[in-house]
Design an enzyme around this catalytic site. Structure first.
Site, short mmCIF file in Angstrom:
data_model
loop_
_atom_site.label_atom_id
_atom_site.label_comp_id
_atom_site.label_asym_id
_atom_site.label_seq_id
_atom_site.Cartn_x
_atom_site.Cartn_y
_atom_site.Cartn_z
CG ASP A 180 -2.05 0.91 1.20
OD1 ASP A 180 -2.01 1.83 0.37
OD2 ASP A 180 -2.99 0.72 1.98
CD GLU A 202 -5.71 -0.76 -0.91
OE1 GLU A 202 -5.69 -1.74 -0.16
OE2 GLU A 202 -6.36 0.27 -0.66
#
Length: 348
Positions: free
Chosen positions: A7, A98
Site C-alpha cells: 500500500d 494498493e
DNA sequence: TCTGGGGTCCTAGGACCC
DNA sequence: TCTGGGGTCCTAGGACCC
C-alpha cells in the site's frame, strides 16, 4: 498461504513530492476545493482529507497546495504494479495504490525479506514509499499494512494471529462500515470473539447473508485468502468539486468537462472500446446530500453529442436549479459492459 | 468533521418467460 | 381466465473501500 498487502503511503502527495523537490519534507496537500490527500507532514499538523482548502491555507499559511494530476497518478500506479508483478503474477489490485500479492512458495520461507525487498525496489525505481503487511489471509495482511504505515513493514505470524484475531473490533474489519457496525452493536456484538456460538441463520437476522458468512468465516479463521486477478473494469467515472454555485451554465460546463475526461479514459481502456449503454449523473449539494439520476442511451455509444444531451437531461432531473441549495460537486459514471466477445482463436 | 475522485459488490424488486 | 412455482435478467439503491 503467504499474502502481502502492499500500500503506497499518502499516494497522491508522495507522487507530487517525488516530482517536485521543493515539496519534499514540507507540509503540502493535493487539493481542489477540498483536500484530496495531505502529505504526512501536513497530517502531523492535523490536516486530513476532506477539509476545505481555504480553511487549511488560512489556518496554516505555510502549507503548500498543488492541484490534482490524474495522469501522473495513473502512470505512477502502472510503475508500482510493474514492480509488484516481479514478485508474483498473482496480484489483486485494491485501488490505484494498493494490492494483495500471493507469494506462497515464492518467498523462500522468508516473507519479511521479500516484503523488504519489494519496499526497497518501489522506493528505488518508482520513488515512492510503500508499506507492506504480511499475513495468512487478506484480512490479516491488510491489518498488518495499516499497522505498518507510514513507510513500514509488519508481519503477522500464526502465533500473533491467534492472539489478535479474537480481539479484533468488528468496526476495524475491512468491509464493516458504520451501518453494519450499528446493527452488530445493537445485537451486542463488538469484537470477533463475540461471534463464537453464533450460526449463520441467527446472524442473518442481524446483517445480510453475505455479511453473515464473511463474519463467521473471520471468527473461524477461514476468511478469504484467495488473490483474484482483475477482470475488465466495470465502470469509469469523472467527478469534480466546485465552489458552491447555483449557476446553471457553470454546473453544466463542469459536467461537460467530466464527460470529456470519462470518454477519453474509456477510449484508452480497450481496443475497440466497450460502449456504455447508460449514464449516471451525480450532484452533491452544499448540505452534503448527493442525488443520482440514471438514464439509458438509445444505443450504446461514446458519441460526445449523445452523451452530452442525455447527461444534461439527467442533470435537469436532479432538480439542481430550483431547490435553493448550492452545488459543490458534479460528475458522471459510465457503466461498461463486460468485454463483448473474446478475440477469435488463431486458426491452426 | 465524514471529504476528494475514483471504484466494487450486494440486495431487493420488477419485467418477462415457461 | 386465473393461479402458481420457478427461473433469468435488469435496474435502482446502498454500503463500503482507498
Amino acid at each position: 498461504m503467504v499474502l502481502l498487502h502492499a500500500d503506497a503511503d499518502a499516494f497522491f502527495a508522495s507522487v507530487e513530492q517525488r516530482d517536485d523537490p521543493r515539496l519534499r519534507g514540507r507540509p503540502m496537500v493535493v487539493a481542489h476545493e477540498v483536500v484530496a490527500c495531505p502529505s504526512y507532514e501536513a497530517r502531523a499538523l492535523g490536516i486530513h482529507a476532506g477539509m476545505a482548502t481555504r480553511m487549511v491555507t488560512r489556518r496554516w499559511p505555510e502549507v503548500l497546495v498543488v492541484g490534482y494530476r490524474g495522469e501522473a497518478y495513473e502512470e505512477a500506479s502502472r510503475a508500482l504494479f510493474e514492480v509488484f508483478h516481479r514478485y508474483t503474477p498473482l496480484v489483486e489490485p485494491g485501488s490505484i495504490e494498493e494490492a494483495f500479492l500471493d507469494v506462497t512458495d515464492r518467498d523462500r520461507g522468508d516473507p519479511a525479506g521479500m516484503a523488504a525487498a519489494l519496499r526497497r525496489t518501489a522506493r528505488a525505481e518508482v520513488g515512492l514509499p510503500v508499506s507492506v503487511g504480511v499475513g495468512r489471509t487478506k484480512l490479516m495482511a491488510k491489518l498488518a499494512s495499516r499497522r505498518a504505515k507510514p513507510d513500514g513493514l509488519v508481519v503477522v505470524d500464526p502465533d500473533t494471529e491467534a492472539r489478535v484475531r479474537p480481539r479484533l473490533h468488528l468496526d476495524d474489519l475491512w468491509g464493516v462500515g458504520p451501518t453494519t457496525y450499528e446493527k452488530l452493536h445493537a445485537a451486542g456484538l463488538f469484537v470477533v470473539s463475540d461471534l463464537y456460538g453464533w450460526d449463520e441463520e441467527r446472524l442473518k437476522g442481524v446483517v445480510s447473508t453475505a455479511m453473515a458468512r464473511r463474519l463467521l468465516s473471520i471468527a473461524a479463521g477461514t476468511d478469504d485468502a484467495t488473490v483474484r486477478l482483475p477482470g475488465p473494469r466495470r465502470s469509469v467515472s469523472a467527478t469534480r468539486s466546485l465552489p458552491a454555485t447555483r449557476t446553471r451554465s457553470k454546473v453544466a460546463a463542469v459536467l461537460d468537462e467530466c464527460i470529456g475526461r470519462a470518454v477519453q479514459r474509456v477510449t484508452g481502456l480497450d481496443d475497440p472500446p466497450r460502449l456504455p449503454a447508460r449514464v449516471e449523473v451525480v450532484v452533491r449539494y452544499d448540505d452534503g446530500v448527493q442525488v443520482l439520476q440514471r438514464g439509458a442511451l438509445s444505443v450504446p455509444t461514446l458519441d460526445l453529442g449523445a452523451l452530452t444531451a442525455l447527461s444534461h437531461d439527467l442533470l435537469d432531473r436532479t432538480g439542481f436549479e430550483w431547490d435553493g441549495r448550492g452545488v459543490t460537486m458534479v460528475g458522471l459514471t459510465l457503466p461498461l459492459p463486460v468485454a463483448p466477445t473474446a478475440p477469435p482463436a488463431p486458426t491452426p
